[in-house]
Design a protein around this motif. Structure first.
Motif, short mmCIF file in Angstrom:
data_model
loop_
_atom_site.label_atom_id
_atom_site.label_comp_id
_atom_site.label_asym_id
_atom_site.label_seq_id
_atom_site.Cartn_x
_atom_site.Cartn_y
_atom_site.Cartn_z
N ARG A 115 -24.07 -64.19 20.57
CA ARG A 115 -23.08 -63.94 19.52
C ARG A 115 -23.26 -62.55 18.90
NH1 ARG A 115 -20.30 -67.16 15.33
NH2 ARG A 115 -20.34 -68.77 16.89
N ASP A 116 -24.51 -62.17 18.64
CA ASP A 116 -24.78 -60.86 18.01
C ASP A 116 -24.28 -59.72 18.88
OD1 ASP A 116 -25.95 -62.06 15.90
OD2 ASP A 116 -28.02 -61.66 16.48
N ILE A 117 -24.55 -59.82 20.18
CA ILE A 117 -24.15 -58.75 21.09
C ILE A 117 -22.63 -58.65 21.14
CG2 ILE A 117 -24.06 -58.08 23.53
CD1 ILE A 117 -26.96 -59.17 23.76
N LEU A 118 -21.97 -59.79 21.29
CA LEU A 118 -20.51 -59.77 21.41
C LEU A 118 -19.87 -59.22 20.13
CD1 LEU A 118 -17.94 -60.35 22.92
CD2 LEU A 118 -18.11 -62.75 22.30
N THR A 119 -20.30 -59.68 18.99
CA THR A 119 -19.69 -59.18 17.75
C THR A 119 -20.00 -57.70 17.55
OG1 THR A 119 -21.54 -60.10 16.52
CG2 THR A 119 -19.55 -61.36 16.50
N ALA A 120 -21.22 -57.28 17.90
CA ALA A 120 -21.58 -55.86 17.77
C ALA A 120 -20.69 -55.00 18.67
CB ALA A 120 -23.05 -55.65 18.12
N LYS A 121 -20.45 -55.49 19.88
CA LYS A 121 -19.62 -54.71 20.82
C LYS A 121 -18.18 -54.62 20.33
CE LYS A 121 -22.58 -53.63 24.06
NZ LYS A 121 -22.97 -52.23 24.27
N LEU A 122 -17.68 -55.71 19.75
CA LEU A 122 -16.30 -55.69 19.26
C LEU A 122 -16.18 -54.70 18.10
CD1 LEU A 122 -15.18 -59.42 19.44
CD2 LEU A 122 -15.17 -57.66 21.20
N GLU A 123 -17.20 -54.65 17.27
CA GLU A 123 -17.19 -53.66 16.18
C GLU A 123 -17.24 -52.24 16.74
OE1 GLU A 123 -18.92 -54.97 12.00
OE2 GLU A 123 -20.40 -55.15 13.58
N GLN A 124 -18.03 -52.06 17.79
CA GLN A 124 -18.16 -50.73 18.38
C GLN A 124 -16.86 -50.20 18.94
OE1 GLN A 124 -22.57 -51.72 19.64
NE2 GLN A 124 -21.56 -50.50 21.17
N VAL A 125 -16.01 -51.10 19.44
CA VAL A 125 -14.73 -50.62 19.96
C VAL A 125 -13.68 -50.54 18.85
CG1 VAL A 125 -15.14 -51.34 22.34
CG2 VAL A 125 -13.95 -52.90 20.79
N GLY A 126 -14.14 -50.73 17.61
CA GLY A 126 -13.24 -50.48 16.48
C GLY A 126 -12.43 -51.68 16.05
N LEU A 127 -12.82 -52.88 16.48
CA LEU A 127 -12.10 -54.07 16.05
C LEU A 127 -12.74 -54.64 14.80
CD1 LEU A 127 -11.62 -55.66 19.54
CD2 LEU A 127 -9.87 -54.58 18.16
N SER A 128 -11.90 -55.06 13.87
CA SER A 128 -12.47 -55.56 12.63
C SER A 128 -12.94 -56.99 12.82
CB SER A 128 -11.44 -55.48 11.51
OG SER A 128 -10.34 -56.29 11.84
N ILE A 129 -14.08 -57.27 12.20
CA ILE A 129 -14.64 -58.61 12.27
C ILE A 129 -14.37 -59.25 10.91
CG2 ILE A 129 -16.78 -59.92 12.60
CD1 ILE A 129 -15.93 -58.20 15.03
N ARG A 130 -13.87 -60.49 10.92
CA ARG A 130 -13.55 -61.14 9.66
C ARG A 130 -14.78 -61.16 8.75
NH1 ARG A 130 -10.84 -66.76 10.38
NH2 ARG A 130 -12.96 -67.35 10.94
N ALA A 131 -14.60 -60.59 7.55
CA ALA A 131 -15.74 -60.36 6.66
C ALA A 131 -16.44 -61.65 6.26
CB ALA A 131 -15.29 -59.62 5.42
N SER A 132 -15.68 -62.74 6.21
CA SER A 132 -16.28 -63.98 5.73
C SER A 132 -17.23 -64.60 6.74
CB SER A 132 -15.17 -64.99 5.42
OG SER A 132 -14.47 -65.27 6.60
N THR A 133 -17.22 -64.08 7.97
CA THR A 133 -18.07 -64.66 8.99
C THR A 133 -19.48 -64.13 8.87
OG1 THR A 133 -16.21 -64.80 10.46
CG2 THR A 133 -18.36 -64.95 11.47
N ASP A 134 -20.41 -65.01 8.62
CA ASP A 134 -21.81 -64.62 8.54
C ASP A 134 -22.46 -65.02 9.84
OD1 ASP A 134 -24.38 -64.10 8.01
OD2 ASP A 134 -24.59 -65.46 6.31
N ILE A 135 -22.87 -64.05 10.60
CA ILE A 135 -23.43 -64.35 11.91
C ILE A 135 -24.95 -64.28 11.91
CG2 ILE A 135 -21.41 -63.67 13.21
CD1 ILE A 135 -23.03 -61.01 13.79
N SER A 136 -25.55 -64.08 10.73
CA SER A 136 -27.00 -63.92 10.73
C SER A 136 -27.68 -65.28 10.86
CB SER A 136 -27.46 -63.25 9.45
OG SER A 136 -27.11 -64.04 8.35
#
Lengths: 282, 133
Positions: B112-133
């Motif tokens: 999950r961390d890798i996928l969300t990090a990669k999506l952020e890297q390509v400039g896609l916004s991640i829903r702020a309310s999602t806590d992935i930690s």
């Protein structure tokens, strides 16, 4: 683990590493110290703590401190501090030090090296502006084990995918089997040293930029104050200290103050006051 | 009038991978559509171009690389961010994917961390309310 053992361990870690082990973190003790028990052939955690009480074996003591300190890190962690470094802190330091053409950066909790190597990559990208400069990155951590790993610059597939753009993976890493090693030229930019933040900083010299992110959160307030004051002494005039998002200098030292414009960035309090006065004077 | 949902097309011949990816991507605020091969994916893109495509390499009926080449030929097909997600983990494959028009690259297995990090890297916004930690 008995209450007495936990209290002993808590005092022990506080004294050796500054780590403030709160009751909520009690659950971490068994999982973190189980490998230390195995490594030194203790049947139970109680036996290990008993050995610490006697206190004759430096190797066991170091292993316990290292196991209990957090090493969570990844490349360009939190992104914003690195954007701040690239866009604000580095250009300002280059302008400030143009005459002597020297730049010193300290990563004060380098863990397995991702943070100093992230900075090294950003410096490499800024290389044309730094031609003829002497740039030092000093990377320290309390754990000699993670420092050894950091020096090798060898990372798993999982580690290189957390935060590192794939274009930079290709540009700065070599694939070695299942692992990826950062380029020798970048490894040469970073001097790794085992260092305890509770000890004096004098031997390290002064720095234009200090990164100390997500470390102070583990210390109690008096220890935070002490460390921040020593950072103030180690920071060259006009220099910048970058802390983690949950950390601040406010209420802990009057030597440092928030930058005012950039969250997470701090400088000498007198510099901030002068800047505020200049701004007020128009 | 409701705002159009941001969509992600997951292209993978493994139903398990599609299910795992769907769960993570829906959690971060995207609507997910699925395709099990490159041909089906091209058909879905022709109907409605997604914002993001998570793309496997080895699939029947047009592999991921062939799909990407075809996609990037059209004006509309240059818009989505494309993230390869594949077991092709060598430098040559990664370089080829980037030359072919991929924006990012995930080497399987991923989390999950890798996928969300990669999506952020390509400039896609991640829903702020999602806590992935």
């Amino acid at each position: 683990m008995t209450e007495l053992d936990f209290e002993f361990l808590r005092a022990y870690l506080k004294q050796r590493s500054g780590l403030a082990l709160t009751t909520e973190k009690r659950y971490l003790v068994e999982s973190r110290l189980a490998p230390v028990c195995r490594r030194f052939s203790f049947a139970t955690l109680r036996d290990l703590i008993g050995s610490l009480r006697i206190g004759h074996d430096g190797a066991i003591e170091r292993a316990v401190v290292e196991a209990m300190t957090t090493n969570e890190t990844f490349f360009f962690r939190d992104r914003i501090p690195f954007d701040l470094f690239r866009d604000v802190v580095l250009p300002e330091a280059i302008a400030r030090n143009a005459a002597r053409r020297r730049l010193r950066i300290w990563c004060a909790a380098a863990s397995t090296g991702q943070e100093p190597y992230s900075l090294a990559m950003l410096l490499q990208e800024a290389a044309p502006r730094l031609a003829g400069w002497q740039v030092d990155i000093v990377a320290t951590d309390i754990s000699s084990e993670v420092i050894e790993r950091a020096r090798l610059g060898l990372y798993s597939q999982f580690e290189v995918q957390r935060g590192l753009p794939v274009q930079w993976l290709l540009k700065y890493f070599t694939q070695i089997g299942e692992q990826w090693q950062i380029a020798a030229s970048l490894r040469a930019m970073v001097e790794f040293r085992q260092f305890n933040l509770l000890h004096g900083f004098e031997g390290l010299g002064t720095f234009d930029i200090i990164f100390c992110r997500n470390v102070l959160i583990y210390f109690d307030a008096p220890t935070k104050s002490e460390i921040l004051t020593r950072f103030a002494n180690s920071l060259s005039p006009g220099g910048g200290l970058l802390l983690g998002a949950a950390e601040t200098v406010i209420g802990l030292t009057d030597r440092l103050a928030p930058d005012g414009k950039h969250r997470g960035l701090y400088g000498h309090a007198e510099t901030a006051r002068t800047a505020a006065l200049r701004a007020a004077a128009g | 009038m409701s705002q159009r949902e941001t969509t992600c097309l997951v292209v993978d011949d493994s139903a398990v991978i599609r299910k795992v990816a769907r769960r993570i991507i829906e959690d971060i605020g995207y609507a997910v559509i699925e395709a099990e091969d490159g041909d089906t994916a091209l058909g879905l893109c022709a109907e409605s171009m997604p914002d993001l495509i998570l793309l496997d390499w080895n699939m029947p009926n047009r592999d991921g690389y062939a799909f990407l080449q075809e996609l990037r030929q059209s004006e509309a097909g240059r818009r989505p961010k494309v993230v390869f997600c594949t077991t092709e983990n060598d430098v040559g494959a990664i370089a080829r994917a980037l030359r072919g028009g991929a924006d990012e690259y995930i080497m399987k297995p991923f989390d999950r961390d890798i996928l969300t990090a990669k999506l952020e890297q390509v400039g896609l916004s991640i829903r702020a309310s999602t806590d992935i930690s």
